[in-house]
Write a protein that holds these residues in place. Structure first.
Motif, PDB file in Angstrom:
ATOM      1  N   LEU A 171       0.854  -1.185   0.000  1.00 35.88           N
ATOM      2  CA  LEU A 171       0.000   0.000   0.000  1.00 35.88           C
ATOM      3  C   LEU A 171       0.887   1.231   0.000  1.00 35.88           C
ATOM      4  O   LEU A 171       1.960   1.223   0.599  1.00 35.88           O
ATOM      5  N   HIS A 172       0.473   2.277  -0.691  1.00 36.73           N
ATOM      6  CA  HIS A 172       1.197   3.545  -0.568  1.00 36.73           C
ATOM      7  C   HIS A 172       0.236   4.686  -0.824  1.00 36.73           C
ATOM      8  O   HIS A 172      -0.810   4.504  -1.451  1.00 36.73           O
ATOM      9  N   GLY A 173       0.578   5.850  -0.298  1.00 30.26           N
ATOM     10  CA  GLY A 173      -0.299   7.001  -0.480  1.00 30.26           C
ATOM     11  C   GLY A 173       0.174   8.164   0.368  1.00 30.26           C
ATOM     12  O   GLY A 173       1.136   8.048   1.126  1.00 30.26           O
ATOM     13  N   PRO A 174      -0.516   9.315   0.222  1.00 23.22           N
ATOM     14  CA  PRO A 174      -0.180  10.473   1.058  1.00 23.22           C
ATOM     15  C   PRO A 174      -0.252  10.075   2.537  1.00 23.22           C
ATOM     16  O   PRO A 174      -1.138   9.297   2.933  1.00 23.22           O
ATOM     17  N   ALA A 175       0.673  10.598   3.330  1.00 24.58           N
ATOM     18  CA  ALA A 175       0.780  10.174   4.727  1.00 24.58           C
ATOM     19  C   ALA A 175      -0.534  10.383   5.496  1.00 24.58           C
ATOM     20  O   ALA A 175      -0.930   9.531   6.299  1.00 24.58           O
ATOM     21  N   ASP A 176      -1.231  11.496   5.243  1.00 24.60           N
ATOM     22  CA  ASP A 176      -2.464  11.725   6.011  1.00 24.60           C
ATOM     23  C   ASP A 176      -3.558  10.729   5.632  1.00 24.60           C
ATOM     24  O   ASP A 176      -4.397  10.368   6.452  1.00 24.60           O
ATOM     25  N   LYS A 177      -3.526  10.234   4.393  1.00 22.60           N
ATOM     26  CA  LYS A 177      -4.496   9.194   3.994  1.00 22.60           C
ATOM     27  C   LYS A 177      -4.162   7.878   4.692  1.00 22.60           C
ATOM     28  O   LYS A 177      -5.051   7.183   5.189  1.00 22.60           O
ATOM     29  N   LEU A 178      -2.871   7.539   4.744  1.00 26.32           N
ATOM     30  CA  LEU A 178      -2.469   6.273   5.380  1.00 26.32           C
ATOM     31  C   LEU A 178      -2.808   6.281   6.870  1.00 26.32           C
ATOM     32  O   LEU A 178      -3.177   5.262   7.439  1.00 26.32           O
ATOM     33  N   ARG A 179      -2.682   7.452   7.473  1.00 30.55           N
ATOM     34  CA  ARG A 179      -2.962   7.549   8.923  1.00 30.55           C
ATOM     35  C   ARG A 179      -4.390   7.196   9.257  1.00 30.55           C
ATOM     36  O   ARG A 179      -4.693   6.752  10.361  1.00 30.55           O
ATOM     37  N   THR A 180      -5.295   7.412   8.305  1.00 31.05           N
ATOM     38  CA  THR A 180      -6.705   7.134   8.584  1.00 31.05           C
ATOM     39  C   THR A 180      -7.178   5.856   7.895  1.00 31.05           C
ATOM     40  O   THR A 180      -8.347   5.503   7.989  1.00 31.05           O
ATOM     41  N   ASP A 181      -6.265   5.162   7.215  1.00 28.68           N
ATOM     42  CA  ASP A 181      -6.635   3.924   6.527  1.00 28.68           C
ATOM     43  C   ASP A 181      -6.885   2.822   7.569  1.00 28.68           C
ATOM     44  O   ASP A 181      -6.025   2.563   8.414  1.00 28.68           O
ATOM     45  N   PRO A 182      -8.063   2.175   7.515  1.00 27.02           N
ATOM     46  CA  PRO A 182      -8.379   1.180   8.558  1.00 27.02           C
ATOM     47  C   PRO A 182      -7.354   0.053   8.650  1.00 27.02           C
ATOM     48  O   PRO A 182      -6.977  -0.359   9.761  1.00 27.02           O
ATOM     49  N   ALA A 183      -6.865  -0.441   7.506  1.00 26.97           N
ATOM     50  CA  ALA A 183      -5.907  -1.552   7.535  1.00 26.97           C
ATOM     51  C   ALA A 183      -4.583  -1.106   8.157  1.00 26.97           C
ATOM     52  O   ALA A 183      -3.969  -1.838   8.950  1.00 26.97           O
ATOM     53  N   VAL A 184      -4.152   0.105   7.836  1.00 24.61           N
ATOM     54  CA  VAL A 184      -2.902   0.625   8.405  1.00 24.61           C
ATOM     55  C   VAL A 184      -3.083   0.838   9.900  1.00 24.61           C
ATOM     56  O   VAL A 184      -2.220   0.481  10.709  1.00 24.61           O
ATOM     57  N   LYS A 185      -4.229   1.398  10.267  1.00 24.55           N
ATOM     58  CA  LYS A 185      -4.493   1.642  11.698  1.00 24.55           C
ATOM     59  C   LYS A 185      -4.447   0.337  12.482  1.00 24.55           C
ATOM     60  O   LYS A 185      -3.816   0.246  13.536  1.00 24.55           O
ATOM     61  N   ALA A 186      -5.112  -0.670  11.949  1.00 19.38           N
ATOM     62  CA  ALA A 186      -5.200  -1.949  12.663  1.00 19.38           C
ATOM     63  C   ALA A 186      -3.819  -2.605  12.784  1.00 19.38           C
ATOM     64  O   ALA A 186      -3.461  -3.137  13.832  1.00 19.38           O
ATOM     65  N   ALA A 187      -3.033  -2.548  11.709  1.00 19.52           N
ATOM     66  CA  ALA A 187      -1.769  -3.294  11.718  1.00 19.52           C
ATOM     67  C   ALA A 187      -0.607  -2.525  12.330  1.00 19.52           C
ATOM     68  O   ALA A 187       0.267  -3.103  12.956  1.00 19.52           O
ATOM     69  N   TYR A 188      -0.601  -1.197  12.137  1.00 21.77           N
ATOM     70  CA  TYR A 188       0.626  -0.448  12.514  1.00 21.77           C
ATOM     71  C   TYR A 188       0.428   0.689  13.489  1.00 21.77           C
ATOM     72  O   TYR A 188       1.387   1.242  13.991  1.00 21.77           O
ATOM     73  N   LEU A 189      -0.822   1.082  13.734  1.00 22.54           N
ATOM     74  CA  LEU A 189      -1.023   2.245  14.599  1.00 22.54           C
ATOM     75  C   LEU A 189      -1.746   1.857  15.873  1.00 22.54           C
ATOM     76  O   LEU A 189      -2.497   2.623  16.453  1.00 22.54           O
ATOM     77  N   GLY A 190      -1.531   0.620  16.296  1.00 23.18           N
ATOM     78  CA  GLY A 190      -2.113   0.153  17.545  1.00 23.18           C
ATOM     79  C   GLY A 190      -3.627   0.056  17.505  1.00 23.18           C
ATOM     80  O   GLY A 190      -4.286   0.053  18.541  1.00 23.18           O
ATOM     81  N   GLY A 191      -4.180  -0.014  16.295  1.00 23.82           N
ATOM     82  CA  GLY A 191      -5.620  -0.221  16.138  1.00 23.82           C
ATOM     83  C   GLY A 191      -6.465   0.986  16.490  1.00 23.82           C
ATOM     84  O   GLY A 191      -7.676   0.982  16.324  1.00 23.82           O
ATOM     85  N   GLY A 192      -5.804   2.109  16.940  1.00 27.85           N
ATOM     86  CA  GLY A 192      -6.560   3.255  17.426  1.00 27.85           C
ATOM     87  C   GLY A 192      -7.126   4.156  16.369  1.00 27.85           C
ATOM     88  O   GLY A 192      -7.042   3.947  15.201  1.00 27.85           O
TER      89      GLY A 192
END
Ligand code: ATP
Length: 239
Positions: free
Chosen positions: A218-239
């Motif tokens: 996956l790749h994209g603008p950082a602010d989009k990745l921050r709110t991406d559900p899959a990224v949140k679940a896997a890398y941002l502590g699910g929050g």
């Protein structure tokens, strides 16, 4: 700008990176996130010439750098602040920093003003300024990490690779490292950042790539990745 195109690399017969493509535009901060063993450090090593890619192309400002010796790549303006405390223990802080500028020399003449850059690095890293005559091996782990980062800036680089600059640091120093990254960014320094603190990395970055098992998933603008559900679940502590 740095362009990585269909890069394959690994160790011996084991391929770790299976054709990854990443672009780091001039003046931007791009972050590479991924779980342990995904291949982030291997990517950094392949770009800086510490390991030779088995296929693909890497270019810096339109010039191919894959297959070149790491010293040659540094001379072209690519600085690598590696994971861990890679400083010269028996040399002072100041001498470690001067060594970072070594690839800028042709004979006795450096490109630009090394002494002025040394002062600038000291201003950026006040902890190092206080300890400029101290032997690097006697610095704390966090201070050594900062020295590795400061040494990378001494190349006056086109692009800096920062591999886990916050690793092993106390929270207050982690904040300091991210403030320094912000300051480098505001000075227009182009960076590829690997960080365990994915949320903080995405906060400072313009663009992000997610690396999974040696492939970009996956790749994209950082602010989009921050709110991406899959990224949140896997890398941002699910929050
Ligand atoms: P981490 O977040 O844990 O640092 P990473 O994404 O940076 O992980 P790499 O260090 O690039 O991952 O490692 C990717 C794979 O390559 C791992 O399976 C690792 O065991 C392997 N590897 C790394 N360095 C070497 C080496 N010098 N020789 C052989 N295999 C290696």
């Amino acid at each position: 700008m740095l362009k990585i195109d269909q890069l394959h690399a690994g160790y011996g017969k084991v391929e770790v990176l299976h054709g990854i493509s990443i672009e780091v535009p001039k003046g931007q901060v791009v972050t590479l996130i991924g779980s342990n063993g995904a291949g982030k450090t291997t990517t950094m090593r392949a770009v800086s010439g510490m390991i030779a890619p088995s296929a693909g192309q890497i270019s810096l400002n339109g010039r191919r750098i894959d297959g070149l010796e790491s010293y040659h790549i540094a001379r072209l303006g690519l600085a690598h602040s590696p994971e861990g405390r890679r400083v010269f223990a028996t040399m002072t802080v100041t001498d470690n920093l001067r060594l970072g500028a070594f690839p800028r020399y042709t004979g006795a003449r450096p490109r630009g003003n090394v002494e002025a850059d040394l002062e600038r690095a000291m201003e950026l890293f006040p902890r190092l300024k206080e300890r400029r005559q101290q032997l690097a091996g006697t610095l704390s782990g966090g201070e050594q990490q900062m020295l590795a980062m400061a040494r990378a800036t001494m190349l006056n680089p086109e692009v800096v690779l920062l591999d886990e600059p916050s690793m092993g640091l106390a929270p207050i120093l982690v904040d300091e490292v991210f403030k320094i990254i912000e300051r480098l960014k505001s000075q227009g320094v182009t960076m590829l950042l690997v960080e365990q603190f994915a949320a903080a990395a995405l906060a400072v970055a313009d663009y992000g790539y997610v690396l999974e098992n040696g492939r970009i998933s996956l790749h994209g603008p950082a602010d989009k990745l921050r709110t991406d559900p899959a990224v949140k679940a896997a890398y941002l502590g699910g929050g």
